[in-house]
Scaffold this motif. Structure first.
Motif, PDB file in Angstrom:
ATOM      1  N   VAL B 248      14.235 -20.204 -14.012  1.00 27.32           N
ATOM      2  CA  VAL B 248      13.817 -20.467 -12.638  1.00 27.32           C
ATOM      3  C   VAL B 248      13.935 -19.187 -11.832  1.00 27.32           C
ATOM      4  CG1 VAL B 248      14.474 -21.674 -10.538  1.00 27.32           C
ATOM      5  CG2 VAL B 248      14.543 -22.856 -12.755  1.00 27.32           C
ATOM      6  N   GLN B 249      12.930 -18.931 -11.017  1.00 24.34           N
ATOM      7  CA  GLN B 249      12.946 -17.667 -10.289  1.00 24.34           C
ATOM      8  C   GLN B 249      13.631 -17.821  -8.943  1.00 24.34           C
ATOM      9  OE1 GLN B 249       8.966 -16.235 -10.145  1.00 24.34           O
ATOM     10  NE2 GLN B 249       8.875 -15.879 -12.346  1.00 24.34           N
ATOM     11  N   LYS B 250      14.408 -16.801  -8.627  1.00 26.85           N
ATOM     12  CA  LYS B 250      15.088 -16.826  -7.344  1.00 26.85           C
ATOM     13  C   LYS B 250      14.270 -16.006  -6.337  1.00 26.85           C
ATOM     14  CE  LYS B 250      19.491 -18.095  -8.952  1.00 26.85           C
ATOM     15  NZ  LYS B 250      19.676 -17.445 -10.275  1.00 26.85           N
ATOM     16  N   PRO B 251      14.378 -16.356  -5.077  1.00 24.22           N
ATOM     17  CA  PRO B 251      13.612 -15.613  -4.070  1.00 24.22           C
ATOM     18  C   PRO B 251      14.193 -14.217  -3.874  1.00 24.22           C
ATOM     19  CG  PRO B 251      15.076 -17.162  -3.003  1.00 24.22           C
ATOM     20  CD  PRO B 251      15.208 -17.405  -4.475  1.00 24.22           C
ATOM     21  N   PHE B 252      13.369 -13.335  -3.341  1.00 19.81           N
ATOM     22  CA  PHE B 252      13.880 -12.007  -3.075  1.00 19.81           C
ATOM     23  C   PHE B 252      13.515 -11.597  -1.654  1.00 19.81           C
ATOM     24  CE2 PHE B 252       9.652 -10.256  -3.351  1.00 19.81           C
ATOM     25  CZ  PHE B 252       9.007 -11.120  -4.228  1.00 19.81           C
ATOM     26  N   GLY B 253      14.131 -10.501  -1.230  1.00 22.49           N
ATOM     27  CA  GLY B 253      13.990 -10.120   0.182  1.00 22.49           C
ATOM     28  C   GLY B 253      12.761  -9.287   0.469  1.00 22.49           C
ATOM     29  N   ASP B 254      12.817  -8.617   1.590  1.00 22.49           N
ATOM     30  CA  ASP B 254      11.658  -7.854   2.063  1.00 22.49           C
ATOM     31  C   ASP B 254      11.753  -6.381   1.797  1.00 22.49           C
ATOM     32  OD1 ASP B 254      10.870  -9.837   4.965  1.00 22.49           O
ATOM     33  OD2 ASP B 254       9.833  -9.588   3.041  1.00 22.49           O
ATOM     34  N   LYS B 255      12.934  -5.936   1.437  1.00 23.68           N
ATOM     35  CA  LYS B 255      13.140  -4.488   1.375  1.00 23.68           C
ATOM     36  C   LYS B 255      12.348  -3.891   0.217  1.00 23.68           C
ATOM     37  CE  LYS B 255      16.858  -1.205   0.712  1.00 23.68           C
ATOM     38  NZ  LYS B 255      18.110  -1.257   0.001  1.00 23.68           N
ATOM     39  N   VAL B 256      11.450  -2.974   0.553  1.00 16.77           N
ATOM     40  CA  VAL B 256      10.644  -2.340  -0.489  1.00 16.77           C
ATOM     41  C   VAL B 256      11.445  -1.211  -1.128  1.00 16.77           C
ATOM     42  CG1 VAL B 256       8.606  -0.932  -0.917  1.00 16.77           C
ATOM     43  CG2 VAL B 256       8.456  -2.892   0.602  1.00 16.77           C
ATOM     44  N   VAL B 257      11.592  -1.300  -2.421  1.00 13.42           N
ATOM     45  CA  VAL B 257      12.395  -0.295  -3.109  1.00 13.42           C
ATOM     46  C   VAL B 257      11.514   0.836  -3.643  1.00 13.42           C
ATOM     47  CG1 VAL B 257      13.723   0.074  -5.201  1.00 13.42           C
ATOM     48  CG2 VAL B 257      14.289  -1.818  -3.720  1.00 13.42           C
ATOM     49  N   LEU B 258      10.386   0.443  -4.220  1.00 16.93           N
ATOM     50  CA  LEU B 258       9.508   1.456  -4.793  1.00 16.93           C
ATOM     51  C   LEU B 258       8.113   1.274  -4.237  1.00 16.93           C
ATOM     52  CD1 LEU B 258       9.122   3.683  -7.084  1.00 16.93           C
ATOM     53  CD2 LEU B 258       8.161   1.827  -8.423  1.00 16.93           C
ATOM     54  N   ARG B 259       7.531   2.365  -3.822  1.00 19.42           N
ATOM     55  CA  ARG B 259       6.130   2.276  -3.405  1.00 19.42           C
ATOM     56  C   ARG B 259       5.355   3.427  -4.012  1.00 19.42           C
ATOM     57  NH1 ARG B 259       5.270   2.140   2.683  1.00 19.42           N
ATOM     58  NH2 ARG B 259       6.291   0.169   2.300  1.00 19.42           N
ATOM     59  N   LEU B 260       4.246   3.069  -4.653  1.00 17.72           N
ATOM     60  CA  LEU B 260       3.360   4.104  -5.176  1.00 17.72           C
ATOM     61  C   LEU B 260       2.155   4.171  -4.256  1.00 17.72           C
ATOM     62  CD1 LEU B 260       5.088   3.909  -7.732  1.00 17.72           C
ATOM     63  CD2 LEU B 260       3.031   3.829  -9.070  1.00 17.72           C
ATOM     64  N   GLU B 261       1.815   5.369  -3.796  1.00 17.97           N
ATOM     65  CA  GLU B 261       0.654   5.495  -2.925  1.00 17.97           C
ATOM     66  C   GLU B 261      -0.374   6.407  -3.563  1.00 17.97           C
ATOM     67  OE1 GLU B 261       1.855   6.853   0.901  1.00 17.97           O
ATOM     68  OE2 GLU B 261       3.075   5.082   1.332  1.00 17.97           O
ATOM     69  N   ASN B 262      -1.503   5.835  -3.880  1.00 16.69           N
ATOM     70  CA  ASN B 262      -2.642   6.611  -4.399  1.00 16.69           C
ATOM     71  C   ASN B 262      -2.250   7.534  -5.532  1.00 16.69           C
ATOM     72  OD1 ASN B 262      -2.923   6.630  -1.073  1.00 16.69           O
ATOM     73  ND2 ASN B 262      -4.653   5.806  -2.243  1.00 16.69           N
ATOM     74  N   VAL B 263      -1.563   6.978  -6.485  1.00 15.54           N
ATOM     75  CA  VAL B 263      -1.132   7.790  -7.615  1.00 15.54           C
ATOM     76  C   VAL B 263      -2.236   7.876  -8.657  1.00 15.54           C
ATOM     77  CG1 VAL B 263       0.438   7.850  -9.580  1.00 15.54           C
ATOM     78  CG2 VAL B 263       1.313   7.324  -7.307  1.00 15.54           C
ATOM     79  N   SER B 264      -2.534   9.107  -9.073  1.00 15.51           N
ATOM     80  CA  SER B 264      -3.484   9.310 -10.170  1.00 15.51           C
ATOM     81  C   SER B 264      -2.826  10.183 -11.218  1.00 15.51           C
ATOM     82  CB  SER B 264      -4.751   9.998  -9.668  1.00 15.51           C
ATOM     83  OG  SER B 264      -5.426   9.180  -8.758  1.00 15.51           O
ATOM     84  N   LEU B 265      -3.123   9.896 -12.462  1.00 16.57           N
ATOM     85  CA  LEU B 265      -2.557  10.683 -13.549  1.00 16.57           C
ATOM     86  C   LEU B 265      -3.674  11.150 -14.472  1.00 16.57           C
ATOM     87  CD1 LEU B 265       0.455   8.380 -14.505  1.00 16.57           C
ATOM     88  CD2 LEU B 265       0.517  10.418 -13.096  1.00 16.57           C
ATOM     89  N   MET B 266      -3.619  12.434 -14.814  1.00 19.04           N
ATOM     90  CA  MET B 266      -4.639  12.984 -15.709  1.00 19.04           C
ATOM     91  C   MET B 266      -3.981  13.746 -16.832  1.00 19.04           C
ATOM     92  SD  MET B 266      -6.930  14.149 -12.626  1.00 19.04           S
ATOM     93  CE  MET B 266      -5.390  13.862 -11.788  1.00 19.04           C
ATOM     94  N   LYS B 267      -4.582  13.640 -17.998  1.00 20.97           N
ATOM     95  CA  LYS B 267      -4.046  14.397 -19.119  1.00 20.97           C
ATOM     96  C   LYS B 267      -5.211  14.920 -19.933  1.00 20.97           C
ATOM     97  CE  LYS B 267      -0.215  13.830 -22.306  1.00 20.97           C
ATOM     98  NZ  LYS B 267       0.729  12.853 -22.847  1.00 20.97           N
ATOM     99  N   ARG B 268      -5.177  16.216 -20.192  1.00 24.10           N
ATOM    100  CA  ARG B 268      -6.238  16.852 -20.964  1.00 24.10           C
ATOM    101  C   ARG B 268      -7.620  16.430 -20.498  1.00 24.10           C
ATOM    102  NH1 ARG B 268      -4.180  15.611 -26.991  1.00 24.10           N
ATOM    103  NH2 ARG B 268      -2.135  15.088 -26.247  1.00 24.10           N
ATOM    104  N   GLY B 269      -7.797  16.459 -19.189  1.00 27.18           N
ATOM    105  CA  GLY B 269      -9.126  16.187 -18.655  1.00 27.18           C
ATOM    106  C   GLY B 269      -9.465  14.716 -18.523  1.00 27.18           C
ATOM    107  N   LYS B 270      -8.605  13.846 -19.124  1.00 23.55           N
ATOM    108  CA  LYS B 270      -8.945  12.427 -19.064  1.00 23.55           C
ATOM    109  C   LYS B 270      -8.121  11.759 -17.975  1.00 23.55           C
ATOM    110  CE  LYS B 270      -8.557   8.472 -22.019  1.00 23.55           C
ATOM    111  NZ  LYS B 270      -8.075   7.961 -23.257  1.00 23.55           N
TER     112      LYS B 270
END
Lengths: 364, 501
Positions: B248-270
């Protein structure tokens, strides 16, 4: 494995006609073994880390020669010279580590380059043998401990393992875990250690005492041995050797630990260089020649795996002792040097084969 | 007459009896599934059949075609037409695909290796498996899924009357799984005997003709496909009934711990990750669903500081800008990653259970540079019990543990640093039903204690069931977001596969 090794040691010593147990030969044996044993202390850590150090013998020669030159030709204060050399040894070793980690050059290659280059330096600096006149330096390899100190060391060697064993058992019980090894096994092991200590040290005391260089070995072994098992650094070295990727993902700093291990090794080589020139009262161009191979052999006979991740300092020293005993025994029996080499090479391979065979079922 | 008959097989290792008087028959033209929790003995049985554990290590008999066989090595079993496809792949990463397929059995011309024929035959085998992997690709460059395909091709290239699959679909994408099933069924029709080990009960239901359940090294029960009841089988496996798989899942709060903003990852041109933004709150279990190659692992490795490509975008962790540097730095900030490939990135194989557990948190037990033995042992003991690691002791060599227990050890390692954000990449890969349930419960217990957890998985029922909220990753972008209970497996799979909008 421990018992097997101790047994081999005792048997071989006895086989050579009991001559071994004469004090003067004992002191001789200890002298022959000390340098290789100290080197094997450092080499164990390098091998556990998953690397190898081939420059050790040449570094020994180089630092020994430079020490002698600094004192004899540059008129430097011996204490200053020795201090500088030991620090320099550490730094040169760190350089090895830096090249291995940051430039991704295999340790074999970096230290092979060192082996060649440092031998060149040695042969240049000591192109004519440099005499060593400093009394206290000569004393390291040539003198012995006074009786009171010898008895003190004997007492330490017997009592400290006992204390450590019981402290270890206490901390396991403290954690409410079952103690795995039965008490009688540990007591037998302690008894064997004490027996060996007495058999080794008492004849020495009756003779001239414990060679001071052996005390250096004891200190090096205890300090590095302690570090390898009871400090984070020690754990990290075993972890990196076991699986460097996993160690990295676990937050272990591969760079720092690699540099430190190589630094330690060359620092110990420098110390052995000083012991060697003390032994000879001079620096010659070929000192330390091939010592790295003897150190590696000692570690391997002691059960260290060249793949990294396993090995123990105590066992490597035992490996050095076995090789030295066999050499010593053969000399006593009048075997020529050439034949000794053949025998030693065979023993090395045989010892490792034995070790691999005894491991074969225990999980892959 | 049975193809392979095992009679009264017992094998012991220091401290553990891995197989206890096991008797079971395998027939040609039959898919026989082997079920059991981790540590039940399935992998050990396979290793005995394959010759990895040679005949002098066990008592009992193995008969092929009613004649006793004694294997001294893997080559013996291979020559006897027994081929195994292992969970932990056995390929030489520096060799090409074709070289791996024909390793040891290379086609010759005039005494030299016939590379042309090797290439041609590899192409044929791979095509039959429906794979487009080029035979001259370097194996180490392939993804786990592709490597597994090579492993299967390798087994099929040799003479095989008995084919053993050890968790083959653990890392295969959905589309390949179906192709594999079709292939296995056609092999069965050709008369091969198939032993199939998997934890995925729904796969077993579809594939297996017979099922043998093992527990604690013994054979507990056997069923045919027509009297196969999932609940009964599960009970046989774990010795108790499974009520609810997901806690059963318990509720959680509002505090944002991690936020990713417009993350892009490239490797060897891809471009691997393309402009992703997401949030995870304190106490939340965020699921990242996606197929193999969608970019889940890359995203995690970026956050953890082990990504070796180019990146753009921002990460905000606990309100501050966060620049990933390396694992040590991430751990010190409270971010940990349990990697999907525990053999490569997780397990310190030469170490004991305790060594593996304390490696990331040693500093907690260290004073003046010296490790406090008893404190470290106490702490290990706590997690040992809490996570229910099945091992004879803390000083047991970790490489002798089953895969699932190894995973638990690694999980403990990262819990011991008391993290705030836990990244779990395929955490239950190769783990049995009972242990899976324990891990789901653990995940929610940790969440209720205030930790944030991001779970990436390609097992859709798992990621949908355990998360408070999921995002669906498709080809490096987030294409869907759902709260718990508002979506189905089919819908998510559709998005993950790029079908429809």
């Amino acid at each position: 494995m421990f018992f097997l090794m101790a047994l081999i040691l005792v048997i071989f010593n006895a086989l050579s006609g009991g001559y071994i147990l004469r004090a003067e030969n004992f002191a001789n044996l200890i002298r022959q073994v000390t340098v290789v044993a100290i080197l094997s202390v450092g080499m164990t850590m390098v091998i556990v880390l998953g690397h190898i150090d081939l420059s050790v013998g040449s570094a020994l020669g180089m630092f020994g020669a430079i020490t002698a030159a600094l004192i004899d030709q540059a008129n430097m204060d011996p204490v200053l010279a020795v201090t500088i050399i030991i620090v320099a040894g550490f730094l040169v070793g760190c350089l090895h580590g830096v090249l291995v980690y940051y430039l991704n050059i295999p340790a074999f290659v970096v230290t092979l380059g060192g082996l060649i280059a440092y031998r060149g330096v040695t042969q240049y600096v000591a192109r004519q043998s440099i005499p060593v006149r400093t009394e206290w330096i000569k004393a390291i390899a040539q003198n012995f401990t006074p009786d009171y100190l010898s008895y003190f060391i004997l007492a330490l060697v017997i009592i400290v393992p006992v204390i450590l064993t019981f402290m270890n058992r206490a901390s396991i019980k403290n954690a409410q875990l079952p103690v795995k090894t039965p008490l009688w096994t540990e007591i037998v092991k302690l008894a064997v250690i004490s027996l060996i200590a007495v058999v080794v040290i008492v004849p020495l005391i009756k003779g001239e005492g414990i060679p001071i260089q052996a005390v250096v070995l004891l200190i090096a072994a205890v300090v590095v041995g302690f570090i390898s098992r009871n400090t984070p650094f020690g754990h990290y070295v075993y972890a990196i050797g076991g699986n460097s990727q996993a160690a990295r993902y676990s937050g272990v700093s591969i760079s720092r630990n690699t540099v430190l291990v190589f630094g330690l090794m060359t620092m110990l080589s420098a110390i052995c260089g000083i012991i060697t020139i003390s032994e000879l009262s001079a620096a010659a161009p070929d000192i330390g020649d091939l010592k790295e191979l003897e150190a590696i052999a000692a570690c391997v006979i002691g059960g260290a795996s060249l793949a990294g991740g396993s090995g123990a300092i105590g066992m490597s020293i035992l490996g050095a002792l076995i090789m030295a005993s066999i050499k010593n025994g053969m000399s006593m029996m009048g075997v020529v040097a050439q034949t000794q080499k053949i025998v030693l090479g065979t023993v090395l391979v045989f010892a490792v084969a034995l070790d691999q065979w005894s491991r074969r079922g225990k999980g892959r | 007459m049975a193809l392979l008959s095992i009679k009264n097989l017992t094998i012991e290792f220091p401290g553990v009896r891995a197989l206890d008087n096991v008797s079971v028959d395998f027939h040609s033209g039959e898919i026989h599934a082997l079920l059991g929790e981790n540590g039940a003995g399935k992998s050990t049985l396979i290793k005995v059949v394959a010759g990895v554990w040679p005949c002098n290590m066990y008592t009992g008999q193995m008969l092929i075609d009613d004649k006793e066989v004694r294997f001294h090595s893997v080559k013996d079993s291979s020559d006897a037409s027994v081929q195994v496809i292992y969970q932990e792949l056995s390929l030489a990463n520096n060799l090409t695909v074709a070289e791996n397929i024909f390793l040891g059995y290379e086609p010759r011309v005039n005494g030299l290796i016939d590379f042309v024929t090797m290439h041609k035959r590899s192409l044929e085998i791979l095509k039959k498996l429906g794979s487009t992997i080029p035979p001259d690709a370097v194996t180490g460059d392939l993804t786990i899924g592709e490597q597994q395909m090579v492993e299967i091709a390798k087994a099929l290239s040799r003479k095989a009357r008995l084919l053993i699959f050890d968790e083959p679909t653990a890392a295969l994408p959905e589309s390949d799984v179906q192709r594999l099933f079709t292939l296995i069924k056609s092999l069965k029709a050709q008369g091969l005997g198939i032993i199939y080990i998997s934890h995925k009960l729904n796969e077993i239901k579809v594939l297996a003709d017979k099922v043998t359940v093992m527990r604690n090294g013994c054979v507990v029960s056997q069923y045919n496909n027509n009297n196969f009841d999932m609940a009964v089988v599960v009970r046989d496996m774990i010795g108790r009934t499974l009520d609810k798989v997901f806690p059963v899942q318990k509720p959680f709060g509002d505090k944002v711990v991690l936020r990713l903003e417009n993350v892009s990852l490239m490797k060897r041109g891809k471009t691997i990750i393309n402009d992703i933004s997401l949030e995870c709150r304190e106490g939340e279990v965020l699921g990242v669903a996606g197929l193999l190659g969608a970019g889940r692992t890359a995203l995690f490795s970026y956050i953890y500081g082990v990504f070796s490509g180019n990146h753009s975008g921002k990460i905000i962790f606990e309100g501050n800008k966060y620049e990933p540097k390396d694992p040590a730095d991430s751990i010190s900030k409270g971010i940990v990653l349990v990697s999907e490939d525990r053999k490569k990135y997780g397990v310190l194989s030469t170490g004991s259970v305790r060594d593996n557990m304390i490696i990331s948190s040693i500093n907690q037990f260290t004073r003046f540079g010296i490790i406090n033995e008893s404190r470290s042992l106490q702490e290990c003991n706590r997690y040992f019990d809490r996570i229910r690691i099945k091992s004879p002791s803390l000083s047991f060599c970790v490489s002798n543990l089953s895969g699932g227990n190894q995973q638990k050890v690694i999980l403990s390692r990262f819990l011991m640093v008391k993290p705030k954000l836990i990244l779990l990449d395929d955490p239950t890969r190769g783990i049995d039903v009972g242990a899976k349930q324990e891990i789901y419960a653990l995940i929610h217990q940790l969440a209720s204690e205030g930790m944030s957890i991001i779970v990436a998985s390609s097992e859709l029922p798992e990621v949908i069931g355990v998360s408070h909220r999921i995002v669906v990753l498709q080809n490096g972008q987030i294409k869907g977001e759902y709260k718990h209970g508002t979506t189905t497996e089919e819908e998510v799979l559709g998005i993950a596969a790029g079908v429809g909008a």
